[in-house]
Design a protein around this motif. Structure first.
Motif, PDB file in Angstrom:
ATOM      1  N   ILE A  30       0.784  -1.271  -0.116  1.00 44.76           N
ATOM      2  CA  ILE A  30       0.032   0.025   0.115  1.00 44.76           C
ATOM      3  C   ILE A  30       0.937   1.244  -0.032  1.00 44.76           C
ATOM      4  O   ILE A  30       1.734   1.282   0.768  1.00 44.76           O
ATOM      5  N   ASP A  31       0.529   2.172  -0.951  1.00 42.75           N
ATOM      6  CA  ASP A  31       1.232   3.486  -1.106  1.00 42.75           C
ATOM      7  C   ASP A  31       0.410   4.313  -0.702  1.00 42.75           C
ATOM      8  O   ASP A  31      -0.523   4.766  -1.504  1.00 42.75           O
ATOM      9  N   MET A  32       0.348   4.751   0.721  1.00 42.88           N
ATOM     10  CA  MET A  32      -0.797   5.762   1.187  1.00 42.88           C
ATOM     11  C   MET A  32      -0.737   6.836   0.771  1.00 42.88           C
ATOM     12  O   MET A  32      -1.856   7.685   0.577  1.00 42.88           O
ATOM     13  N   PHE A  33       0.161   7.716   0.329  1.00 50.80           N
ATOM     14  CA  PHE A  33       0.288   8.938  -0.121  1.00 50.80           C
ATOM     15  C   PHE A  33       1.156   9.120  -1.612  1.00 50.80           C
ATOM     16  O   PHE A  33       2.320   9.513  -1.543  1.00 50.80           O
ATOM     17  N   SER A  34       0.461   8.453  -2.817  1.00 50.28           N
ATOM     18  CA  SER A  34       1.419   7.888  -3.732  1.00 50.28           C
ATOM     19  C   SER A  34       1.748   9.110  -4.673  1.00 50.28           C
ATOM     20  O   SER A  34       2.749   9.135  -5.443  1.00 50.28           O
ATOM     21  N   GLY A  35       1.233  10.198  -4.607  1.00 46.93           N
ATOM     22  CA  GLY A  35       1.366  11.535  -5.444  1.00 46.93           C
ATOM     23  C   GLY A  35       1.416  10.921  -7.092  1.00 46.93           C
ATOM     24  O   GLY A  35       0.403  10.117  -7.280  1.00 46.93           O
ATOM     25  N   VAL A  36       2.189  11.154  -7.828  1.00 42.84           N
ATOM     26  CA  VAL A  36       2.000  10.779  -9.289  1.00 42.84           C
ATOM     27  C   VAL A  36       2.670   9.400  -9.439  1.00 42.84           C
ATOM     28  O   VAL A  36       2.647   8.685 -10.516  1.00 42.84           O
ATOM     29  N   ARG A  48       9.396  -5.622  -9.254  1.00 45.63           N
ATOM     30  CA  ARG A  48       9.009  -7.123  -8.462  1.00 45.63           C
ATOM     31  C   ARG A  48       7.478  -7.270  -9.165  1.00 45.63           C
ATOM     32  O   ARG A  48       6.592  -6.408  -9.460  1.00 45.63           O
ATOM     33  N   LYS A  49       7.091  -8.363  -9.103  1.00 49.12           N
ATOM     34  CA  LYS A  49       5.737  -9.017  -9.446  1.00 49.12           C
ATOM     35  C   LYS A  49       4.998  -8.679  -8.087  1.00 49.12           C
ATOM     36  O   LYS A  49       4.560  -9.598  -7.553  1.00 49.12           O
ATOM     37  N   ALA A  50       4.575  -7.503  -7.925  1.00 49.12           N
ATOM     38  CA  ALA A  50       3.904  -7.101  -6.710  1.00 49.12           C
ATOM     39  C   ALA A  50       2.549  -6.427  -7.063  1.00 49.12           C
ATOM     40  O   ALA A  50       2.463  -5.678  -8.206  1.00 49.12           O
ATOM     41  N   LEU A  51       1.689  -6.535  -6.230  1.00 49.59           N
ATOM     42  CA  LEU A  51       0.363  -5.648  -6.521  1.00 49.59           C
ATOM     43  C   LEU A  51       0.339  -4.405  -5.552  1.00 49.59           C
ATOM     44  O   LEU A  51       0.551  -4.428  -4.285  1.00 49.59           O
ATOM     45  N   VAL A  52       0.521  -3.225  -6.140  1.00 49.08           N
ATOM     46  CA  VAL A  52       0.647  -1.933  -5.228  1.00 49.08           C
ATOM     47  C   VAL A  52      -0.570  -1.215  -5.383  1.00 49.08           C
ATOM     48  O   VAL A  52      -1.145  -0.792  -6.652  1.00 49.08           O
ATOM     49  N   TYR A  53      -1.228  -0.894  -4.558  1.00 48.34           N
ATOM     50  CA  TYR A  53      -2.340  -0.171  -4.320  1.00 48.34           C
ATOM     51  C   TYR A  53      -1.998   1.452  -4.083  1.00 48.34           C
ATOM     52  O   TYR A  53      -1.122   1.589  -3.096  1.00 48.34           O
ATOM     53  N   ALA A  54      -1.880   2.287  -5.129  1.00 49.31           N
ATOM     54  CA  ALA A  54      -1.520   3.550  -4.901  1.00 49.31           C
ATOM     55  C   ALA A  54      -2.492   4.746  -4.591  1.00 49.31           C
ATOM     56  O   ALA A  54      -3.497   4.840  -5.513  1.00 49.31           O
ATOM     57  N   LEU A 108       2.146   4.905 -19.175  1.00 53.28           N
ATOM     58  CA  LEU A 108       3.642   5.401 -19.871  1.00 53.28           C
ATOM     59  C   LEU A 108       4.641   4.154 -19.746  1.00 53.28           C
ATOM     60  O   LEU A 108       5.521   3.833 -20.510  1.00 53.28           O
ATOM     61  N   ASN A 109       4.412   3.523 -18.333  1.00 49.05           N
ATOM     62  CA  ASN A 109       5.400   2.449 -18.301  1.00 49.05           C
ATOM     63  C   ASN A 109       5.124   1.159 -18.218  1.00 49.05           C
ATOM     64  O   ASN A 109       5.666   0.119 -17.873  1.00 49.05           O
ATOM     65  N   LYS A 110       3.604   0.813 -18.942  1.00 50.45           N
ATOM     66  CA  LYS A 110       3.283  -0.593 -18.720  1.00 50.45           C
ATOM     67  C   LYS A 110       3.972  -1.576 -19.309  1.00 50.45           C
ATOM     68  O   LYS A 110       4.037  -2.720 -18.607  1.00 50.45           O
ATOM     69  N   ARG A 111       4.992  -1.440 -20.399  1.00 54.26           N
ATOM     70  CA  ARG A 111       5.744  -2.262 -20.917  1.00 54.26           C
ATOM     71  C   ARG A 111       6.752  -2.606 -19.916  1.00 54.26           C
ATOM     72  O   ARG A 111       7.429  -3.690 -20.018  1.00 54.26           O
ATOM     73  N   LYS A 112       7.324  -1.695 -18.875  1.00 51.70           N
ATOM     74  CA  LYS A 112       8.382  -2.014 -17.780  1.00 51.70           C
ATOM     75  C   LYS A 112       7.775  -2.630 -16.714  1.00 51.70           C
ATOM     76  O   LYS A 112       8.637  -2.790 -15.784  1.00 51.70           O
ATOM     77  N   LEU A 113       6.498  -2.774 -16.646  1.00 55.14           N
ATOM     78  CA  LEU A 113       5.792  -3.344 -15.372  1.00 55.14           C
ATOM     79  C   LEU A 113       5.795  -5.000 -15.191  1.00 55.14           C
ATOM     80  O   LEU A 113       5.216  -5.561 -16.078  1.00 55.14           O
ATOM     81  N   LYS A 114       6.571  -5.448 -14.018  1.00 54.62           N
ATOM     82  CA  LYS A 114       6.262  -6.921 -13.892  1.00 54.62           C
ATOM     83  C   LYS A 114       5.156  -7.047 -13.189  1.00 54.62           C
ATOM     84  O   LYS A 114       4.456  -7.952 -13.109  1.00 54.62           O
ATOM     85  N   GLY A 115       4.912  -6.041 -12.226  1.00 55.79           N
ATOM     86  CA  GLY A 115       3.698  -6.210 -11.143  1.00 55.79           C
ATOM     87  C   GLY A 115       2.681  -5.283 -11.694  1.00 55.79           C
ATOM     88  O   GLY A 115       2.605  -4.916 -12.915  1.00 55.79           O
ATOM     89  N   ALA A 116       1.617  -4.945 -10.674  1.00 58.12           N
ATOM     90  CA  ALA A 116       0.408  -4.097 -11.169  1.00 58.12           C
ATOM     91  C   ALA A 116       0.269  -2.997 -10.173  1.00 58.12           C
ATOM     92  O   ALA A 116       0.537  -3.203  -8.834  1.00 58.12           O
ATOM     93  N   VAL A 117      -0.084  -1.991 -10.508  1.00 55.96           N
ATOM     94  CA  VAL A 117      -0.601  -0.958  -9.688  1.00 55.96           C
ATOM     95  C   VAL A 117      -1.868  -0.431  -9.947  1.00 55.96           C
ATOM     96  O   VAL A 117      -2.452  -0.383 -11.036  1.00 55.96           O
ATOM     97  N   VAL A 118      -2.611  -0.451  -8.974  1.00 58.97           N
ATOM     98  CA  VAL A 118      -4.238  -0.105  -8.719  1.00 58.97           C
ATOM     99  C   VAL A 118      -4.191   1.538  -8.157  1.00 58.97           C
ATOM    100  O   VAL A 118      -3.883   1.674  -7.122  1.00 58.97           O
ATOM    101  N   PRO A 119      -4.770   2.172  -9.140  1.00 55.33           N
ATOM    102  CA  PRO A 119      -4.651   3.639  -8.683  1.00 55.33           C
ATOM    103  C   PRO A 119      -6.068   4.166  -8.112  1.00 55.33           C
ATOM    104  O   PRO A 119      -6.828   3.490  -8.132  1.00 55.33           O
ATOM    105  N   ILE A 120      -5.987   4.808  -6.869  1.00 57.05           N
ATOM    106  CA  ILE A 120      -7.265   5.084  -6.105  1.00 57.05           C
ATOM    107  C   ILE A 120      -7.001   6.462  -5.816  1.00 57.05           C
ATOM    108  O   ILE A 120      -6.070   6.993  -5.151  1.00 57.05           O
ATOM    109  N   CYS A 121      -8.084   7.426  -5.981  1.00 56.89           N
ATOM    110  CA  CYS A 121      -8.215   8.766  -5.697  1.00 56.89           C
ATOM    111  C   CYS A 121      -9.143   8.772  -4.425  1.00 56.89           C
ATOM    112  O   CYS A 121     -10.284   8.683  -4.608  1.00 56.89           O
TER     113      CYS A 121
END
Ligand SMILES: C[S@@+](CC[C@H](N)C(=O)[O-])C[C@H]1O[C@@H](n2cnc3c(N)ncnc32)[C@H](O)[C@@H]1O
Length: 295
Positions: free
Chosen positions: A141-147, A158-164, A181-194
């Protein structure tokens, strides 16, 4: 001999600073007030200026443009970073008016709305350090992810699941674009939450192994919610502003007393360091802590 002298001159030219260009152009007392360094985010330079230098800010901006050919726009940062979005007050002083720019960090691209989102190029190594600590299969969990720099760095190695999570809609917009922009470089996934990360904690209870808390003004009032994300144990990365003489001990004692009152223990201080100086006495620090719920 001639070659050595020419080499020396080329070298001198190479290392010329924007301050050298201002000698003879602005008053002597102003020269001594010039900052030694400034930030470059993509094509934008941001220089912190005291009020007294605003009258010569145009010369300062032009000097930066001359020395740094990749910079196309210069802003003066006036006063301190403020508010829950952690935004600087920026005055345009030279070059084109650019607000959206793409910054490169360790081969990753970050679109930043410099006037509406927090971003510090000085945290590049810190973003990478945390990414390399994460493991494949982790829930972060990235509680204060900014951009999104911590989240995207982690998912890139890492093949990690990150909630931003970020409460600032402009930061969220950049975050979504940065994931693409970075999707080709990602092994894991980022879930954006506003949203407010305190609200999200209620919905994502007990799912995380690792929580990043990069809100240095007041991480302590968010600790309770950071622990909600963890399932009985895990790692928290706590960033804070604290004063000398011992900012790390001060932060650790505040965290320990808060955790104790919540029924948790610090099992191990995995790492601590001063990330940067924010003023002569104030430091920006980080503590990596392995924490566990008391039985
Ligand atoms: C210091 S910035 C960190 C940005 C990012 N981690 C980085 O390294 O660039 C803090 C961020 O916290 C966000 N923020 C402040 N209060 C929040 C809250 N209650 N919930 C979620 N995000 C919040 C701000 O909008 C800001 O983007």
């Amino acid at each position: 001999m001639i070659e050595t002298v020419i080499g020396f001159i080329v070298n001198m030219q190479h290392h010329r600073s924007y301050r050298d260009l201002l000698v003879g152009l602005i008053p002597k007392e102003d020269l001594s007030r010039l900052p030694r360094s400034f930030d470059i985010i993509g094509e934008v330079a941001i220089i912190q200026l005291p009020e007294q230098l605003l009258k010569v800010s145009k010369y300062i901006g032009e000097a930066i443009l001359k020395i740094h050919k990749n910079v196309k726009c210069v802003y003066a940062k006036v006063g301190t970073i403020k508010g829950k979005f952690r935004l600087p007050h920026l005055l345009h002083i030279a070059g084109e008016q650019i607000e959206l720019t793409t910054h490169k960090e360790y081969g990753l691209s970050f679109l930043v709305d410099v006037k509406r989102c927090y971003f510090s190029p000085r945290l590049a190594n810190e973003h990478r350090r945390i990414a390399l600590l994460a493991k494949d299969g982790e829930y972060v969990i990235d509680m204060f992810s900014g951009v999104g720099p911590f989240a995207i760095h982690i998912a890139s190695v890492r093949k990690a699941l990150v909630y931003a999570i970020d409460i600032n809609p402009y930061a969220y917009r950049c975050l979504i674009k940065n994931i693409r922009l970075n999707k080709r470089k990602l092994k894991g996934a980022v879930v954006p939450i506003c949203s407010d990360s305190r609200v999200v904690a209620e919905y994502l209870r007990g799912i995380a192994n690792r929580v990043i808390m990069n809100f240095p003004d007041d991480p302590y009032s968010f600790l309770e919610h950071a622990l909600l994300f963890l399932n009985d144990e895990g790692v928290i990365h706590v960033y804070s502003f604290e004063n000398e003489p011992d900012p790390i001990a001060l932060s650790l004692s505040k965290i320990r007393s808060k955790l104790t009152s919540l029924g948790w223990d610090i099992i191990d201080v995995l790492y601590s360091r001063i990330v940067k100086e924010v003023s002569p006495k104030r430091r920006y620090i980080v503590l990596d802590l392995y924490v566990k719920r008391k039985r």
